[in-house]
Design a protein around this motif. Structure first.
Motif, PDB file in Angstrom:
ATOM      1  N   ASP A 211      48.092  14.551  -3.936  1.00 29.69           N
ATOM      2  CA  ASP A 211      46.677  14.660  -3.594  1.00 29.69           C
ATOM      3  C   ASP A 211      46.408  13.820  -2.343  1.00 29.69           C
ATOM      4  OD1 ASP A 211      43.956  15.007  -3.499  1.00 29.69           O
ATOM      5  OD2 ASP A 211      43.526  13.720  -5.224  1.00 29.69           O
ATOM      6  N   PRO A 212      46.290  14.454  -1.174  1.00 27.42           N
ATOM      7  CA  PRO A 212      46.122  13.694   0.071  1.00 27.42           C
ATOM      8  C   PRO A 212      44.844  12.868   0.126  1.00 27.42           C
ATOM      9  CG  PRO A 212      46.522  16.023   0.539  1.00 27.42           C
ATOM     10  CD  PRO A 212      46.377  15.889  -0.928  1.00 27.42           C
ATOM     11  N   ASN A 213      43.846  13.222  -0.663  1.00 25.74           N
ATOM     12  CA  ASN A 213      42.573  12.503  -0.602  1.00 25.74           C
ATOM     13  C   ASN A 213      42.429  11.440  -1.687  1.00 25.74           C
ATOM     14  OD1 ASN A 213      41.603  13.947   1.629  1.00 25.74           O
ATOM     15  ND2 ASN A 213      41.093  15.664   0.305  1.00 25.74           N
ATOM     16  N   ILE A 214      43.499  11.134  -2.380  1.00 18.26           N
ATOM     17  CA  ILE A 214      43.448  10.122  -3.437  1.00 18.26           C
ATOM     18  C   ILE A 214      43.178   8.749  -2.822  1.00 18.26           C
ATOM     19  CG2 ILE A 214      45.906   9.599  -3.438  1.00 18.26           C
ATOM     20  CD1 ILE A 214      45.768   9.509  -6.495  1.00 18.26           C
TER      21      ILE A 214
ATOM     22  N   ARG B 220      44.779  12.099   7.132  1.00 15.34           N
ATOM     23  CA  ARG B 220      45.453  12.153   5.841  1.00 15.34           C
ATOM     24  C   ARG B 220      45.121  13.414   5.044  1.00 15.34           C
ATOM     25  NH1 ARG B 220      41.080   8.870   4.829  1.00 15.34           N
ATOM     26  NH2 ARG B 220      39.910   9.414   2.959  1.00 15.34           N
TER      27      ARG B 220
ATOM     28  N   ASN C 288      49.195  16.550   4.244  1.00 14.69           N
ATOM     29  CA  ASN C 288      50.413  15.734   4.131  1.00 14.69           C
ATOM     30  C   ASN C 288      51.415  15.999   5.236  1.00 14.69           C
ATOM     31  OD1 ASN C 288      49.769  14.201   1.869  1.00 14.69           O
ATOM     32  ND2 ASN C 288      50.416  15.822   0.471  1.00 14.69           N
TER      33      ASN C 288
ATOM     34  N   ILE D  45      44.110   5.209  -2.482  1.00 22.03           N
ATOM     35  CA  ILE D  45      45.327   4.424  -2.744  1.00 22.03           C
ATOM     36  C   ILE D  45      45.140   2.939  -2.477  1.00 22.03           C
ATOM     37  CG2 ILE D  45      46.872   6.352  -2.280  1.00 22.03           C
ATOM     38  CD1 ILE D  45      47.402   5.101   0.465  1.00 22.03           C
TER      39      ILE D  45
ATOM     40  N   ARG E  56      50.387   9.532  -2.023  1.00 28.23           N
ATOM     41  CA  ARG E  56      49.393  10.586  -1.814  1.00 28.23           C
ATOM     42  C   ARG E  56      49.981  11.969  -1.586  1.00 28.23           C
ATOM     43  NH1 ARG E  56      47.519   7.819   3.493  1.00 28.23           N
ATOM     44  NH2 ARG E  56      45.834   7.131   2.195  1.00 28.23           N
TER      45      ARG E  56
END
Length: 161
Positions: A105-108, A31, A34, A110, A102
Motif C-alpha cells: 500500500d503506497p499510501n500507508i 510515493r 511504487n 509508515i 509500503r
C-alpha cells in the motif's frame, strides 16, 4: 590540473550533489506509485556510486597516486571517503526498508515505525555531512598541487617514513 579540464568535472560533481539533494527532498511526494519510487531510489543510489567513481578517478589522476604515495592521499581524504560510504549504506538501507514497508500500500503511514524514523533522521543528518565533505573534496582535488611534484609532497613523504 588545468582549470579548463577540471571545470566540467566539477560541474558534474555539483550536478550529482544537487540531484541527490532533490531526490532526498522530494521522494516522499512521489510515493503514490511504487515503481516510480523504486526507479528514483535506484537512480539516487547509482548517482552516489557514480559520484564515488568520479572522485576515485580524480585520485588516480593525481601526481601523488601516480608516484605511489597512495597513503598520503587516503589519509588526506579519509573522512570524506568514510562519510560517503556510510551515506551510501544508509541510503540503501532506508530505500529497502521504505519500499518493504509500503510495497503493498503506497499510501500507508509508515512514520509510526520508530526504527524507520530513526534511520530516516540519521540518513538525512549524514546527508548533510556527505554534501559538505563531497563538495570540499571536489574543490580540494582541483588544487594544482596534487597534479605536480612539490615541496609539501616531499615533506609528507618524509614525515610518513
Amino acid at each position: 590540473m588545468l582549470v579548463s579540464r577540471y571545470q566540467p568535472i566539477l560541474y558534474l560533481q555539483y550536478f550529482l550533489l544537487v540531484l541527490d539533494l532533490v531526490f532526498n527532498s522530494f521522494n516522499e511526494m512521489l510515493r503514490f506509485e511504487n515503481v516510480i519510487l523504486l526507479v528514483l531510489y535506484v537512480i539516487q543510489d547509482v548517482c552516489i556510486v557514480f559520484a564515488v567513481i568520479v572522485v576515485f578517478l580524480l585520485f588516480f589522476n593525481t601526481f601523488i597516486f601516480q608516484a605511489g604515495l597512495v597513503n598520503i592521499l587516503v589519509n588526506k581524504f579519509r573522512v570524506a571517503i568514510s562519510v560517503t560510504f556510510i551515506y551510501f549504506i544508509l541510503c540503501v538501507a532506508l530505500h529497502v526498508w521504505g519500499m518493504t514497508l509500503r510495497w503493498d500500500d503506497p499510501n500507508i503511514y509508515i512514520w509510526d515505525v520508530t526504527g524507520y524514523l530513526v534511520l530516516h533522521v540519521f540518513q538525512r543528518t549524514v546527508a548533510v555531512l556527505y554534501y559538505y565533505y563531497y563538495k570540499r573534496t571536489a574543490l580540494k582535488l582541483g588544487d594544482p598541487r596534487f597534479y605536480q611534484d612539490s615541496e609539501w609532497i616531499r615533506k609528507e613523504f618524509e614525515r610518513r617514513r
